[in-house]
Design an enzyme around this catalytic site. Sequence first.
Site, short mmCIF file in Angstrom:
data_model
loop_
_atom_site.label_atom_id
_atom_site.label_comp_id
_atom_site.label_asym_id
_atom_site.label_seq_id
_atom_site.Cartn_x
_atom_site.Cartn_y
_atom_site.Cartn_z
N TRP A 158 0.81 -1.22 0.00
CA TRP A 158 0.00 0.00 0.00
C TRP A 158 0.84 1.27 0.00
O TRP A 158 0.30 2.36 -0.19
CB TRP A 158 -0.92 0.01 1.25
N ALA A 184 -2.68 -4.05 -2.74
CA ALA A 184 -2.96 -4.12 -1.30
C ALA A 184 -4.41 -3.72 -1.06
O ALA A 184 -4.93 -2.82 -1.73
CB ALA A 184 -2.02 -3.20 -0.55
N GLY A 236 6.48 -6.69 -0.40
CA GLY A 236 5.82 -6.64 0.90
C GLY A 236 6.78 -7.07 1.99
O GLY A 236 8.01 -6.97 1.83
N SER A 237 6.23 -7.58 3.05
CA SER A 237 7.06 -7.90 4.21
C SER A 237 7.84 -9.21 4.00
O SER A 237 7.42 -10.08 3.24
CB SER A 237 6.18 -8.03 5.44
N GLU A 258 10.62 -8.42 -3.34
CA GLU A 258 11.14 -7.17 -2.75
C GLU A 258 10.61 -7.13 -1.33
O GLU A 258 9.43 -6.83 -1.12
CB GLU A 258 10.63 -5.96 -3.52
N LEU A 259 11.45 -7.44 -0.35
CA LEU A 259 10.96 -7.64 1.00
C LEU A 259 11.40 -6.51 1.93
O LEU A 259 11.82 -5.45 1.48
CB LEU A 259 11.42 -9.02 1.49
N ARG A 286 10.71 10.46 3.47
CA ARG A 286 9.95 10.23 2.24
C ARG A 286 8.83 9.25 2.57
O ARG A 286 9.06 8.23 3.21
CB ARG A 286 10.89 9.66 1.18
N CYS A 292 10.26 0.72 2.26
CA CYS A 292 11.19 -0.37 2.62
C CYS A 292 12.63 0.11 2.53
O CYS A 292 13.52 -0.53 3.07
CB CYS A 292 10.94 -1.59 1.75
N GLU A 389 11.93 -3.25 11.34
CA GLU A 389 11.64 -2.20 10.37
C GLU A 389 10.64 -1.25 11.04
O GLU A 389 9.56 -1.67 11.45
CB GLU A 389 11.02 -2.86 9.13
N SER A 449 16.03 5.98 -5.47
CA SER A 449 15.13 5.31 -6.41
C SER A 449 15.26 5.90 -7.81
O SER A 449 15.28 7.12 -7.98
CB SER A 449 13.69 5.48 -5.96
P1 ADP Z 1 2.39 -4.44 3.86
O1 ADP Z 1 1.02 -4.64 4.45
O2 ADP Z 1 3.37 -3.79 4.75
O3 ADP Z 1 2.33 -3.86 2.48
P2 ADP Z 1 2.37 -7.26 3.52
O4 ADP Z 1 3.50 -8.18 3.24
O5 ADP Z 1 1.49 -7.56 4.68
O6 ADP Z 1 3.04 -5.85 3.66
O7 ADP Z 1 1.44 -7.13 2.26
C1 ADP Z 1 1.94 -6.93 0.95
C2 ADP Z 1 0.96 -7.49 -0.04
O8 ADP Z 1 0.82 -8.89 0.18
C3 ADP Z 1 -0.45 -6.92 0.06
O9 ADP Z 1 -1.00 -6.87 -1.26
C4 ADP Z 1 -1.17 -7.96 0.89
O10 ADP Z 1 -2.57 -7.97 0.66
C5 ADP Z 1 -0.54 -9.24 0.39
N1 ADP Z 1 -0.56 -10.35 1.35
C6 ADP Z 1 -0.52 -10.28 2.69
N2 ADP Z 1 -0.54 -11.52 3.23
C7 ADP Z 1 -0.60 -12.40 2.20
C8 ADP Z 1 -0.62 -13.83 2.10
N3 ADP Z 1 -0.60 -14.61 3.17
N4 ADP Z 1 -0.67 -14.37 0.86
C9 ADP Z 1 -0.68 -13.58 -0.22
N5 ADP Z 1 -0.65 -12.25 -0.20
C10 ADP Z 1 -0.60 -11.65 0.98
#
Ligand code: ADP
Length: 485
Positions: A158, A184, A236-237, A258-259, A286, A292, A389, A449
């Site tokens: 997001w 997201a 994401g995470s 990209e974690l 920023r 991340c 983080e 970036s």
């Molecule tokens: P953040 O919420 O910090 O962006 P997340 O890793 O929780 O990081 O989410 C990143 C993306 O991954 C979002 O689009 C979220 O909806 C999706 N997501 C979260 N959990 C899962 C999961 N178990 N399987 C697939 N997608 C997921």
Amino acid sequence: MALLEELAASGKTRLLIGGDWQPASDQSTIQVLDPSTAEPIAEVASGSTTDAIAAVDAAAAAGPEWAASSPRQRSEVLRRAFDLMTERSDELAELIVGEMGKALAEAKAEVAYAAEFFRWYSGEAVRNAGSLLTAPGGDKRIISVHQPIGVSILITPWNFPAAMATRKIGPAIAAGCTMILKPASDTPLTALAVADILGTAGLPDGVLNVVPSARSSKVVGAMLADDRVRKLSFTGSTEVGRILLEQAAARIVKCSMELGGNAPFLVFEDADIDAAVDGAMIAKMRNGGQSCIAANRFYVHEAVASDFSRKLSQAMASIQVGPGLDPSTQLGPLINQAAKNDMIEVVETSTGSGGRVLTGGDAPDRPGFFFTPTVIGDMAPDSDVLRREIFGPIAPVVTFHTEDEAIDLANNTIHGLASYLYTGNLARAMRVAEAIEAGMVGVNRGLISDPAAPFGGVKQSGLGREGSHEGMAEFLETKYIAADW
Ligand code: ADP
């Protein structure tokens, strides 16, 4: 928000599958909230596993023709999409502010950055070169070609609702892949707007399908279990990335990840301190620290630590906090209540382990998910806060004594995405840049970036790169043809 009204009126807050905007099969919806008020601003269709598989059907059906389309056609779609995004930049920026909260000027910068991925990959689409080699034994020619990998799942976070989407869509289109984007659930609107723009730019039906869903784990799990899916590109995470890698292993799906990051920001005694503070403000603030690659840990040489901390605190204290659409706002709200609670916890943990709040440290008394820009000095190098983080407007500052110690502290993490260093000594800059375990190093710069640069991490921060030519290679498979003539 004119663009939001336009999307809602034309049914483009629904799922995009095979060129049709359709409701979820079970009529589910997601409420999108304005983080500055915590009030709903829109309802978006929330895809089910049935919808996700319908999207895979559409992407698989569109695949062969799109893979065989001319690179020039793909290039021109991307170039038109760049022009349209640029023309509609103000409206897109308002939409980003509406669902994500960042300050309007930052949202405009994001739209410009996001559109640049389309312009860059418009150029790359026509440069998918192969190679020809005569085998060392002289018995054959070794021909390498790069073909589109096929149906790709793109999952975005997001924090940059436009740029994280275009950074994946751009290279996938350029490579000739078809795809399903799952944005997201906090920020699905911008992704739908970008998809609409690509349709106007001439992208054929079914090449890009968009399935927002509040049931991300089920929906993505169903797609990853489908034999037609060949690629997963996730941002994401680290925790979710680990789960997805396990799921992808069952069918050996190629993954780009990209974690999370835990970026160190090193300030040496020979640095220009004012420049370091300016760079720190960009690297930390920023997107309100919700990035991340945000500077997460400040390591400052003992000779300049008090000067740097004082100037950084002054700069942080002068930031205007408020709703993103207010023109005087420099820092908008955090994404949600959980993020705000996290900041309160970071301050408590920091002060509990000896840290001293130099400015900020609390949430302003107003609705929405706001937190005051915060600097915490005298942090113990082994504080728990430095291992996580932060993802918000808090800057912990630790003092170091020697260059070797600074490098050890910087590398003392499971992550390795971005890093930053400030020094006036070129030899030291290059020595430290080489020694830091990170995919990216900003040398006397807080902003790194660039769509033309390879963005990505080492260690548990990820696999693969986005942006640059490497970003397109992630959506291509190499085929070796042995030939004799
Ligand atoms: P953040 O919420 O910090 O962006 P997340 O890793 O929780 O990081 O989410 C990143 C993306 O991954 C979002 O689009 C979220 O909806 C999706 N997501 C979260 N959990 C899962 C999961 N178990 N399987 C697939 N997608 C997921």
